[in-house]
Design a protein around this motif. Structure first.
Motif: not given
Length: 410
Positions: A127, A35, A176
């Motif tokens: 996530q 990311d 995410d």
């Protein structure tokens, strides 16, 4: 012997072929994993100037009586709180704690508010680094299904009644891996449910500033903002500088009630003393302070949003140009990622092995799920891709998909 949760946590890592192949010296390797923000929209001159100037300032220190105020943190806290105020978030140095990064943020919350054996609810998907940290802490992780509007509240209520969790972890703004943006109705409903059930909400907003320009003015209020008037009890609001300033500035923050902030600060002091993290914190915060002296965060947000919007549009155009049968995605309203659905029955882990032979990789979908993984999803990070690499990477990805589909056809 390692516990079942620890063994499971170690097995939940996202695809690591990118790191392995880079270490092997394959310079032509293209990674859609991770990311990382785009180099071309970082304030590089200011960052370099801060890094050069920092050694001359190491003898200095700034302190005060508020939680987390050493190492130049008070100056950072004041700038951060002013930035939050523009966003409608009521924060001040007494209820805001700086962390050295998201890893420390997770550690502090897990160690301060939870005990091994406690139950936490999470979105599904969610996530993966946070998921691994929860499992390593020995927590019982229960996934809650959702749709494009957010969590399914009736399911969240059923699971709260069944499991009596202490915490629910959510990313309502550009979560995410799918960059979903919750509706305000779902946010209000979760707040109401959590208050009634006595469950603390952890609102992770690490990508929330990355809304694309045409959506940024109509973004729903944060859960923390909607919780105003209750002395901020019940919601932890966290974020990170890295999405805006790059990996050299991993520092994050936790905004909460004053009582919780003091509790977290005490845990942080203990953690830094145990892990000898004082020097790391010093460098992290003092260099960040220097950059913020020169960098307008509001303007930086505007630059990053425009850059990512253009790269997202380009990524979609490149994928469409390959006309891959059965490959689809939901258009994100911001963020760094495209959450791509592959044809039913196509296993993303197997596809990754084929793609690695073409020197391209990505995150496979299974690692984002606490339970019932969707194996035919991949996450493509477009944020840090120069045009030439983006085109070449999508070409390689598409070639791998076509070859894999051809082998899978009867």
């Amino acid at each position: 012997m390692k516990s079942r949760n620890v063994r499971r946590a170690e097995g939940l890592g996202t695809a690591s072929l990118a790191d392995l192949l880079k270490q092997a010296g394959q310079e032509e390797f293209i990674s859609f994993a991770g990311d990382m923000p785009a180099d071309d929209c970082l304030p590089r001159e200011r960052i370099m100037a801060a890094q050069i100037a920092e050694p001359a300032r190491e003898a200095e220190d700034v302190g005060s009586s508020v939680p987390g105020s050493s190492h130049g943190q008070l100056s950072i806290l004041e700038r951060l709180c002013a930035f939050m105020a523009v966003r409608g978030i009521a924060a001040d140095p007494s209820n805001t704690l700086l962390t050295t990064g998201m890893q420390q943020t997770v550690q502090l919350i897990a160690r301060s508010l939870l005990e091994p054996g406690d139950t936490v609810l999470v979105e599904n998907p969610t996530q993966p680094a946070v998921l691994r940290a929860f499992l390593a802490r020995g927590l019982q992780v229960v996934p809650v299904p959702g749709d494009r509007e957010g969590l399914l509240i009736p399911e969240a209520e059923r699971l709260m009644q069944q499991h009596r969790p202490k915490l629910i972890y959510v990313m309502p703004s550009l979560g995410d891996p799918d960059s979903r943006l919750w509706s305000e109705d779902r946010r209000v409903a979760l707040l109401s449910l959590s208050r009634r059930m006595g469950v603390t909400i952890w609102e992770d907003n690490r990508y929330g500033e990355l809304l694309f320009p045409h959506d940024s003015d109509s973004a729903p209020a944060s859960l923390y903002e909607l919780n105003a008037g209750r002395e901020r009890d019940g919601v932890l609001y966290t974020g990170s500088f890295s999405a805006l300033l790059g990996p050299s500035f991993p520092a994050g923050w936790i905004i909460s009630s004053r009582g919780t902030a003091a509790q977290l600060a005490a845990a942080q002091q203990s953690l830094e003393h145990k892990d000898s993290g004082e020097s790391t914190a010093y460098r992290t915060f003092r260099t960040l302070e220097r950059v913020l002296d020169e960098c307008d965060l509001v303007e930086q947000v505007r630059i990053v949003r425009m850059s990512y919007f253009e790269k997202m549009q380009r990524t979609k155009a490149l994928l469409r140009g390959h006309n891959l049968n059965g490959v689809s995605w939901k258009e994100p309203k911001g963020g760094m990622f495209l959450w791509v659905e592959l044809p039913e029955g196509l296993d993303a882990e197997a596809l990754l092995r084929s793609a690695a032979a073409k020197q391209v990789t990505f995150e496979t979908g299974a690692s984002f799920y606490a339970k019932d993984p969707q194996n035919n999803h991949v996450r493509l990070t477009y944020s840090n891709m120069p045009e030439e690499q983006l085109k070449s990477g999508i070409d390689r990805f598409a070639e791998a998909v076509r070859e894999f589909l051809a082998r899978s056809s009867p």
